[in-house]
Write a protein that holds these residues in place. Structure first.
Motif, PDB file in Angstrom:
ATOM      1  N   SER A   6     -53.069  38.715  32.038  1.00 26.67           N
ATOM      2  CA  SER A   6     -51.765  38.567  32.688  1.00 26.67           C
ATOM      3  C   SER A   6     -51.040  37.380  32.068  1.00 26.67           C
ATOM      4  O   SER A   6     -51.663  36.362  31.757  1.00 26.67           O
ATOM      5  N   THR A  18     -47.629  37.230  35.961  1.00 22.80           N
ATOM      6  CA  THR A  18     -48.134  37.062  37.323  1.00 22.80           C
ATOM      7  C   THR A  18     -48.926  35.766  37.437  1.00 22.80           C
ATOM      8  O   THR A  18     -48.717  34.969  38.349  1.00 22.80           O
ATOM      9  N   PRO A  27     -41.111  45.786  34.367  1.00 22.71           N
ATOM     10  CA  PRO A  27     -41.985  44.718  34.887  1.00 22.71           C
ATOM     11  C   PRO A  27     -42.628  43.891  33.786  1.00 22.71           C
ATOM     12  O   PRO A  27     -43.109  42.784  34.038  1.00 22.71           O
TER      13      PRO A  27
HETATM   14  N1   CP Z   1     -45.669  42.513  35.389  1.00 21.73           N
HETATM   15  C1   CP Z   1     -46.900  41.994  35.225  1.00 21.73           C
HETATM   16  O1   CP Z   1     -47.784  42.121  36.083  1.00 21.73           O
HETATM   17  O2   CP Z   1     -47.055  41.298  34.069  1.00 21.73           O
HETATM   18  P1   CP Z   1     -48.382  40.537  33.638  1.00 21.73           P
HETATM   19  O3   CP Z   1     -49.433  41.569  33.381  1.00 21.73           O
HETATM   20  O4   CP Z   1     -47.987  39.760  32.391  1.00 21.73           O
HETATM   21  O5   CP Z   1     -48.780  39.626  34.765  1.00 21.73           O
END
Ligand code: CP
Length: 314
Positions: free
Chosen positions: A53, A56, A268
Motif C-alpha cells: 500500500s 492507505t 482509487p
Molecule cells: N487506493 C488504495 O488502497 O491505494 P493503496 O493500495 O496505495 O493503499
C-alpha cells in the motif's frame, strides 16, 4: 449483517446516519484540523499492513500523527510471519507491547474481522482481499460531496446523481464498499464492465444497475470511477487483451468529449495509465484523483477519532 460499532470492518450494513456522521466529522476536521491534535494523545495505533500500500498506509500514518497519536509500524517482510507464525499469534504478541487501535490491510477477505474477534481494541479494515475497503469509500464519497458542495448530513445527499463504476469490479474491494456507501447515500450506481469482470452473483447488490457499454452510459454520468485491473488477482484470462479492454472500457482521451459538462472522473489508485484511464483525463481538471488522495487523511482522521473516542467526537 449487524455492524459492530467498536470497529470499522465494512460499509455493508452501516446506516445512512453512521455514514453521515463519519463524513460530517471529516468535513469539520478538514475545516480546522488544529482542534483535533490531542484526540489520540497517549494512544498508539498499530499499522498492520500485510499487503502492499502507498496511499492507505501513508494517509493512516499522517492521520495518526495529526491526531497526536503514536504509530506502531509492522514490517511483514522481516517479521516472524515468514517463519510460519499465524496472524492471531502475531497480533496477540504485538498486543503485549501496548496498542489502542489497529489498522489492518490483508490479501485475505475476512482477516480484519478475524483479528477483531481476538482483540479488545478497535480495528479498522484498511482493505481486505476482494471484500471491502471502507475508508476508501468514505474518502470517495467525501470527495464527491465536497466537489458538488453537498452537505453530508442532508437527506439523500447523492439524490439525482449517477455514479458509474467501470472496470474490474469482480476483484475490487473499493467497488464493493463504494456500492454500499453510494447507494445508501442515495446515488444511482451503474456498474460497467465486461461480463467476466462482474461478480457472478449480482443479487448481492440489489440496488445497482448494469450497463455493458461504456459509451452508452457515459453521457449520463455525473461521476465516473475507473478501477485498476488487478492482474495480480486473476487466475485466468478475464479480458482477451489490454488493447480491447482499453478500446471498450478505458477512459481514453477521446471519451473526454462524451462526458457531460461538469462530470468528474475518479480512480482509487494505483493507476494503470493508458489502460483504465489516459493521462489526458487523469491529469485534467475533471479528475479528482489527487483530491481523493488528500481527502484520505481527513476521512481516516474521522474514523480513528470516532473509534478512539468511542463515538464521543461525532
Ligand atoms: N487506493 C488504495 O488502497 O491505494 P493503496 O493500495 O496505495 O493503499
Amino acid at each position: 449483517m449487524i455492524p459492530d460499532s467498536r470497529h470499522l470492518l465494512h460499509i455493508r450494513g452501516l446506516s445512512v446516519e453512521t455514514l453521515q456522521t463519519y463524513l460530517s466529522l471529516s468535513q469539520k476536521i478538514k475545516q480546522d484540523p488544529s482542534k483535533y491534535t490531542q484526540v489520540l494523545k497517549g494512544k498508539s495505533v498499530l499499522q498492520f499492513f500485510i499487503e502492499n500500500s502507498t496511499r492507505t498506509r501513508m494517509s493512516f500514518d499522517t492521520a495518526i500523527r495529526k491526531l497526536g497519536g503514536g504509530i506502531i509500524s509492522f514490517s511483514p517482510g522481516i517479521s516472524s510471519l515468514n517463519k510460519g507464525e499465524t496472524i492471531i499469534d502475531t497480533i496477540q504478541t504485538i498486543k503485549q507491547y501496548g496498542m489502542d487501535m489497529v489498522a489492518i490491510r490483508h490479501s485475505s477477505s475476512g482477516a480484519p474481522a478475524l483479528v477483531a474477534s481476538v482483540l479488545d481494541v478497535p480495528v479498522v479494515n484498511a482493505g481486505d482481499g476482494q471484500h471491502e475497503h471502507p475508508t476508501q469509500a468514505l474518502l470517495d464519497c467525501f470527495t464527491l460531496l465536497e466537489h458538488w458542495k453537498i452537505n453530508p448530513t442532508q437527506a439523500n445527499p447523492f439524490k439525482d446523481k449517477t455514479i458509474v463504476i467501470v472496470g474490474d469490479i469482480f476483484h475490487s474491494r473499493v467497488a464493493r464498499s463504494n456500492i454500499h456507501a453510494m447507494t445508501t447515500l442515495g446515488a444511482r450506481v451503474v456498474l460497467c464492465a465486461p461480463q467476466t469482470f462482474l461478480p457472478s452473483d449480482l443479487s448481492l447488490f440489489p440496488k445497482v444497475d448494469v450497463e455493458y457499454k461504456l459509451d452508452r452510459i457515459l453521457p449520463h454520468a455525473d461521476a465516473v470511477m475507473c478501477l485498476r485491473i488487478q492482474f495480480e488477482r486473476q487466475n485466468d484470462r478475464q479480458i482477451p487483451s489490454k488493447q480491447e479492454y482499453r478500446h471498450f472500457w478505458g477512459m481514453t482521451a477521446e471519451r473526454k468529449h462524451a462526458l457531460k459538462s461538469g462530470a468528474v472522473v475518479m480512480h482509487p489508485g494505483p493507476v494503470n495509465r493508458g489502460l483504465e484511464i489516459d493521462p489526458e483525463i487523469a491529469d485534467s481538471s475533471q479528475s479528482l484523483i489527487l483530491k481523493q488522495v488528500e481527502n484520505g487523511v481527513w476521512t481516516r482522521m474521522a474514523v480513528l477519532a470516532t473509534l478512539g473516542s468511542e463515538g464521543a467526537l461525532s
